[in-house]
Design an enzyme around this catalytic site. Structure first.
Site, PDB file in Angstrom:
ATOM      1  N   ARG A  56       4.904  11.039  -3.289  1.00 49.66           N
ATOM      2  CA  ARG A  56       3.719  11.827  -3.588  1.00 49.66           C
ATOM      3  C   ARG A  56       2.680  11.754  -2.477  1.00 49.66           C
ATOM      4  O   ARG A  56       1.835  12.624  -2.326  1.00 49.66           O
ATOM      5  CB  ARG A  56       3.086  11.393  -4.892  1.00 49.66           C
ATOM      6  CG  ARG A  56       2.958   9.922  -5.020  1.00 49.66           C
ATOM      7  CD  ARG A  56       2.437   9.475  -6.324  1.00 49.66           C
ATOM      8  NE  ARG A  56       1.534  10.422  -6.918  1.00 49.66           N
ATOM      9  CZ  ARG A  56       1.939  11.373  -7.769  1.00 49.66           C
ATOM     10  NH1 ARG A  56       3.189  11.455  -8.094  1.00 49.66           N
ATOM     11  NH2 ARG A  56       1.084  12.197  -8.274  1.00 49.66           N
ATOM     12  N   ARG A 110      -0.795  10.666 -12.222  1.00 46.64           N
ATOM     13  CA  ARG A 110      -1.229  10.745 -10.814  1.00 46.64           C
ATOM     14  C   ARG A 110      -1.456  12.173 -10.326  1.00 46.64           C
ATOM     15  O   ARG A 110      -0.827  12.615  -9.356  1.00 46.64           O
ATOM     16  CB  ARG A 110      -0.261  10.008  -9.908  1.00 46.64           C
ATOM     17  CG  ARG A 110      -0.074   8.554 -10.301  1.00 46.64           C
ATOM     18  CD  ARG A 110       0.835   7.810  -9.364  1.00 46.64           C
ATOM     19  NE  ARG A 110       0.212   7.574  -8.057  1.00 46.64           N
ATOM     20  CZ  ARG A 110       0.862   6.973  -7.053  1.00 46.64           C
ATOM     21  NH1 ARG A 110       2.125   6.620  -7.195  1.00 46.64           N
ATOM     22  NH2 ARG A 110       0.258   6.758  -5.917  1.00 46.64           N
ATOM     23  N   ARG A 146      11.406   1.381  -0.189  1.00 43.46           N
ATOM     24  CA  ARG A 146      10.344   2.347   0.097  1.00 43.46           C
ATOM     25  C   ARG A 146       9.159   1.704   0.802  1.00 43.46           C
ATOM     26  O   ARG A 146       8.438   2.352   1.547  1.00 43.46           O
ATOM     27  CB  ARG A 146       9.826   2.973  -1.203  1.00 43.46           C
ATOM     28  CG  ARG A 146      10.834   3.863  -1.912  1.00 43.46           C
ATOM     29  CD  ARG A 146      10.142   4.581  -3.043  1.00 43.46           C
ATOM     30  NE  ARG A 146       8.993   5.327  -2.525  1.00 43.46           N
ATOM     31  CZ  ARG A 146       8.303   6.154  -3.303  1.00 43.46           C
ATOM     32  NH1 ARG A 146       8.632   6.287  -4.571  1.00 43.46           N
ATOM     33  NH2 ARG A 146       7.273   6.824  -2.821  1.00 43.46           N
ATOM     34  N   CYS A 150       5.066  10.458 -12.164  1.00 41.69           N
ATOM     35  CA  CYS A 150       5.516   9.288 -11.407  1.00 41.69           C
ATOM     36  C   CYS A 150       5.701   8.156 -12.401  1.00 41.69           C
ATOM     37  O   CYS A 150       5.074   8.139 -13.456  1.00 41.69           O
ATOM     38  CB  CYS A 150       4.447   8.946 -10.372  1.00 41.69           C
ATOM     39  SG  CYS A 150       4.561   7.289  -9.710  1.00 41.69           S
ATOM     40  N   LYS A 174       2.282   0.118   5.168  1.00 50.09           N
ATOM     41  CA  LYS A 174       2.813   1.433   4.773  1.00 50.09           C
ATOM     42  C   LYS A 174       1.670   2.382   4.410  1.00 50.09           C
ATOM     43  O   LYS A 174       1.628   3.541   4.834  1.00 50.09           O
ATOM     44  CB  LYS A 174       3.745   1.299   3.569  1.00 50.09           C
ATOM     45  CG  LYS A 174       4.054   2.631   2.881  1.00 50.09           C
ATOM     46  CD  LYS A 174       4.908   2.447   1.661  1.00 50.09           C
ATOM     47  CE  LYS A 174       4.210   2.015   0.421  1.00 50.09           C
ATOM     48  NZ  LYS A 174       3.450   3.040  -0.297  1.00 50.09           N
ATOM     49  N   ASN A 175       0.689   1.893   3.642  1.00 50.51           N
ATOM     50  CA  ASN A 175      -0.385   2.762   3.147  1.00 50.51           C
ATOM     51  C   ASN A 175      -1.465   3.049   4.175  1.00 50.51           C
ATOM     52  O   ASN A 175      -2.424   3.749   3.887  1.00 50.51           O
ATOM     53  CB  ASN A 175      -0.975   2.172   1.860  1.00 50.51           C
ATOM     54  CG  ASN A 175       0.026   2.263   0.734  1.00 50.51           C
ATOM     55  OD1 ASN A 175       1.041   2.957   0.842  1.00 50.51           O
ATOM     56  ND2 ASN A 175      -0.225   1.551  -0.347  1.00 50.51           N
ATOM     57  N   ASP A 228      -1.475  -2.967  -6.799  1.00 50.90           N
ATOM     58  CA  ASP A 228      -0.163  -3.080  -6.164  1.00 50.90           C
ATOM     59  C   ASP A 228       0.348  -4.519  -6.117  1.00 50.90           C
ATOM     60  O   ASP A 228       1.459  -4.770  -5.654  1.00 50.90           O
ATOM     61  CB  ASP A 228      -0.205  -2.502  -4.743  1.00 50.90           C
ATOM     62  CG  ASP A 228      -0.436  -0.999  -4.744  1.00 50.90           C
ATOM     63  OD1 ASP A 228      -0.754  -0.445  -3.679  1.00 50.90           O
ATOM     64  OD2 ASP A 228      -0.317  -0.380  -5.815  1.00 50.90           O
ATOM     65  N   ILE A 254      -6.057   0.799 -13.220  1.00 55.54           N
ATOM     66  CA  ILE A 254      -5.898   1.926 -12.289  1.00 55.54           C
ATOM     67  C   ILE A 254      -4.858   2.932 -12.777  1.00 55.54           C
ATOM     68  O   ILE A 254      -5.103   4.136 -12.793  1.00 55.54           O
ATOM     69  CB  ILE A 254      -5.521   1.416 -10.881  1.00 55.54           C
ATOM     70  CG1 ILE A 254      -6.507   0.340 -10.396  1.00 55.54           C
ATOM     71  CG2 ILE A 254      -5.429   2.577  -9.885  1.00 55.54           C
ATOM     72  CD1 ILE A 254      -7.911   0.840 -10.123  1.00 55.54           C
TER      73      ILE A 254
HETATM   74  C1  EPZ Z   1      -2.866   4.764  -3.339  1.00 49.71           C
HETATM   75  O1  EPZ Z   1      -2.317   5.755  -4.215  1.00 49.71           O
HETATM   76  C2  EPZ Z   1      -1.673   3.904  -2.882  1.00 49.71           C
HETATM   77  N1  EPZ Z   1      -0.726   4.761  -2.185  1.00 49.71           N
HETATM   78  C3  EPZ Z   1      -1.025   3.263  -4.100  1.00 49.71           C
HETATM   79  O2  EPZ Z   1       0.011   2.390  -3.640  1.00 49.71           O
HETATM   80  C4  EPZ Z   1      -2.049   2.437  -4.837  1.00 49.71           C
HETATM   81  O3  EPZ Z   1      -1.486   1.942  -6.016  1.00 49.71           O
HETATM   82  C5  EPZ Z   1      -3.273   3.298  -5.196  1.00 49.71           C
HETATM   83  O4  EPZ Z   1      -3.808   3.934  -4.031  1.00 49.71           O
HETATM   84  C6  EPZ Z   1      -4.390   2.479  -5.820  1.00 49.71           C
HETATM   85  O5  EPZ Z   1      -4.777   1.438  -4.996  1.00 49.71           O
HETATM   86  C7  EPZ Z   1      -0.974   5.099  -0.890  1.00 49.71           C
HETATM   87  O6  EPZ Z   1      -1.971   4.746  -0.284  1.00 49.71           O
HETATM   88  C8  EPZ Z   1       0.045   5.960  -0.220  1.00 49.71           C
HETATM   89  P1  EPZ Z   1      -5.489   6.852  -6.275  1.00 49.71           P
HETATM   90  P2  EPZ Z   1      -3.188   7.022  -4.649  1.00 49.71           P
HETATM   91  O7  EPZ Z   1      -5.685   8.285  -5.924  1.00 49.71           O
HETATM   92  O8  EPZ Z   1      -4.131   7.362  -3.579  1.00 49.71           O
HETATM   93  C9  EPZ Z   1      -6.342   8.951 -10.483  1.00 49.71           C
HETATM   94  C10 EPZ Z   1       2.169   1.452  -3.505  1.00 49.71           C
HETATM   95  O9  EPZ Z   1       2.721   0.709  -4.322  1.00 49.71           O
HETATM   96  N2  EPZ Z   1      -6.480  10.203  -9.705  1.00 49.71           N
HETATM   97  O10 EPZ Z   1      -6.434   5.871  -5.701  1.00 49.71           O
HETATM   98  O11 EPZ Z   1      -2.239   8.051  -5.127  1.00 49.71           O
HETATM   99  C11 EPZ Z   1      -4.909   8.402 -10.417  1.00 49.71           C
HETATM  100  O12 EPZ Z   1      -4.080   9.006 -11.345  1.00 49.71           O
HETATM  101  C12 EPZ Z   1       1.365   2.666  -4.016  1.00 49.71           C
HETATM  102  O13 EPZ Z   1       2.180   1.292  -2.278  1.00 49.71           O
HETATM  103  C13 EPZ Z   1      -6.773  11.371 -10.369  1.00 49.71           C
HETATM  104  O14 EPZ Z   1      -6.907  11.388 -11.594  1.00 49.71           O
HETATM  105  O15 EPZ Z   1      -3.994   6.435  -5.902  1.00 49.71           O
HETATM  106  C14 EPZ Z   1      -5.131   6.918 -10.656  1.00 49.71           C
HETATM  107  O16 EPZ Z   1      -5.203   6.664 -12.014  1.00 49.71           O
HETATM  108  C15 EPZ Z   1       1.575   2.925  -5.463  1.00 49.71           C
HETATM  109  N3  EPZ Z   1      -6.894  12.521  -9.630  1.00 49.71           N
HETATM  110  C16 EPZ Z   1      -6.473   6.666  -9.981  1.00 49.71           C
HETATM  111  O17 EPZ Z   1      -7.135   7.932  -9.870  1.00 49.71           O
HETATM  112  C17 EPZ Z   1      -6.751  12.539  -8.257  1.00 49.71           C
HETATM  113  O18 EPZ Z   1      -6.876  13.609  -7.640  1.00 49.71           O
HETATM  114  C18 EPZ Z   1      -6.389   6.033  -8.601  1.00 49.71           C
HETATM  115  O19 EPZ Z   1      -5.436   6.729  -7.861  1.00 49.71           O
HETATM  116  C19 EPZ Z   1      -6.463  11.341  -7.604  1.00 49.71           C
HETATM  117  C20 EPZ Z   1      -6.334  10.173  -8.346  1.00 49.71           C
END
Ligand code: EPZ
Length: 417
Positions: free
Chosen positions: A92, A121, A397, A116, A22-23, A305, A327
């Site tokens: 998102r 996020r 999802r 979320c 999916k990702n 995850d 995370i």
């Molecule tokens: C991706 O989300 C995945 N989703 C998530 O999977 C996964 O949990 C996550 O990466 C971490 O591995 C997809 O790929 C679609 P991040 P993403 O940006 O990219 C902070 C699932 O279950 N952050 O790596 O949204 C954020 O809040 C989903 O399949 C900021 O502060 O995660 C978090 O604490 C859930 N500002 C950390 O960084 C930003 O602009 C990592 O988030 C971006 C992120």
């Protein structure tokens, strides 16, 4: 609303296949916005988040042929470079269209994702990176408007902390920018490398995928391509844990063992046996588990995850397990539900202390997010009696027909509409 009804106690046996990731599929679909030519994507899982992204691309004006099997996507022209709140609020990852839309059309209007279940996020890194590439960013009425009428310009950008979709979004913005872009502290997740592989097939010039330093040389245009996304390492990991928690003998096929290194080492440390079972296949057997500590990290560390699923496993292990979530700030929603089933878990901020083994008993529980719901399914597979899981739309999802796959391996699970 659908529910799952599960009667626990059956060790899982046989084989369970893994779907495409999916990702990986989500950014690959967004990347199709970068060319007017057709892109064919294989192994796209039939899960709700993909349906939402397809709906979003439709709304933007993209043509998608969904014959059986591969998706053929063509963004010949982009009538409406906008991602509306109604779609973004449900997923998102819709913000992944931001970079490609600005790069292709010089303009994008995307709803801010809002809160979320697992954390705030924000997408501030995506916006700061686009600004560094020369986009003018304006926020109003819950939307962000990004404009670069002269096109984007290559630049250097360092992420304050690793962001998976942040890295993917900025790579997609930079491939059509003038000059070079250097992303530092970039994400090393396999899904990022898979996106880069697709973009290179489309004519992009990118180096360093899989490392924290990615160099993109902008090109004038991209062309069509054909690509099969990588196997879903989180789905495969969920099934490996399902095999271990039920004390079964299960082979997970069509997966990429190399992407499971962190999980495999923790399963082995807990006493499970994990072996290669041929190309793209892993066999898991377990006969009694001991508690191990886990800290979630960016790839190649232990995936956040898989944290919820591993917590379910630790409720059945001998000893005390300390689970630290680094995370996301609110990713223990599954713990109170597992406690309703009899688990012994204490939460302290970003740490969960799991004492086991606890005999779990069936109960009515509530899914709160995608991976939390997978954790409840795993708990139910070993609970005595019947568990009813409500709001399984969360699990739909990211897992395609999980109940059918588990039932084929012997689980007593059914979906109730
Ligand atoms: C991706 O989300 C995945 N989703 C998530 O999977 C996964 O949990 C996550 O990466 C971490 O591995 C997809 O790929 C679609 P991040 P993403 O940006 O990219 C902070 C699932 O279950 N952050 O790596 O949204 C954020 O809040 C989903 O399949 C900021 O502060 O995660 C978090 O604490 C859930 N500002 C950390 O960084 C930003 O602009 C990592 O988030 C971006 C992120």
């Amino acid at each position: 609303m659908d529910k799952f009804v599960i009667r626990g106690g059956t060790p899982l046996r046989g084989e369970i296949p893994t779907n495409g990731a999916k990702n990986s599929a989500l950014p690959a679909l967004a990347a199709c916005l970068l060319t007017e030519e057709p892109v064919t994507l294989h192994r796209i899982p039939k899960v709700r988040d993909i349906a939402t992204m397809v709906q979003l691309l439709h709304a933007i004006g993209v043509r998608i042929d969904k014959k059986a099997g591969p998706l053929r996507i063509q963004a010949q022209s982009i009538a409406n470079p906008e991602a509306p709140y109604d779609l973004v609020k449900t997923m998102r990852a819709s913000s992944l269209v931001l970079g490609p839309l600005v790069a292709r059309t010089g303009r994008a209007r995307v709803s801010l994702p809002g809160g979320c279940a697992i954390g705030a996020r924000p997408i501030n890194y995506h916006l700061a990176g686009l600004e560094r590439l020369g986009a003018h960013i304006h926020q109003e009425a819950g939307y962000v408007e990004a404009r670069a009428p002269e096109g984007l310009r290559g630049a250097a950008f360092t992420f304050d902390r690793v962001s998976v979709t942040g890295t993917e979004d900025l790579i997609m913005a930079a491939v059509l920018a003038k000059g070079e872009t250097l992303l530092e502290n970039a994400a090393r997740e396999p899904e990022v490398s898979d996106l880069v592989e697709l973009l290179i097939k489309m004519g992009a010039s990118i180096e360093g995928a899989g490392t924290s330093r990615i160099l993109i040389r902008g090109v004038d245009r991209l062309h069509g391509a054909e690509h099969a996304v990588i196997p879903d390492r989180i789905e495969a990991g969920t099934f490996l844990i399902a095999g271990a928690i039920t004390g079964g003998d299960l082979v997970v096929t069509h997966c990429e063992p190399a992407h499971q290194a962190a999980l495999i080492s923790k399963l082995r440390e807990a006493g499970a046996e994990v072996t290669n079972a041929g190309p793209g296949a892993l066999r898991v057997r377990s006969d009694g588990l001991k508690s191990v500590d886990v800290i979630t990290e960016e790839y190649p560390g232990f995936a956040t995850d898989l944290q919820a699923q591993f917590m379910a496993l630790m409720t059945r292990a001998q000893g005390i397990a300390l689970i630290t979530e680094t995370i996301f700030e609110n990713r223990f929603m599954h713990a109170p539900e597992l406690m309703r089933m009899g688990a012994n878990i204490r939460l302290e901020g970003r740490q969960a202390i799991v004492a086991g083994p606890s005999p779990l008993s069936g109960a009515a529980v509530l899914a709160s997010d995608l991976r939390a719901s997978a954790s409840l399914v795993l708990g139910a597979l070993v609970a005595t009696g019947e568990t009813v899981i409500d709001r399984v739309y969360h699990i739909d999802r990211g897992y395609e027909k999980i109940e059918e796959k588990l039932a084929r391996a012997g689980a007593d699970i059914r979906r109730v509409h």
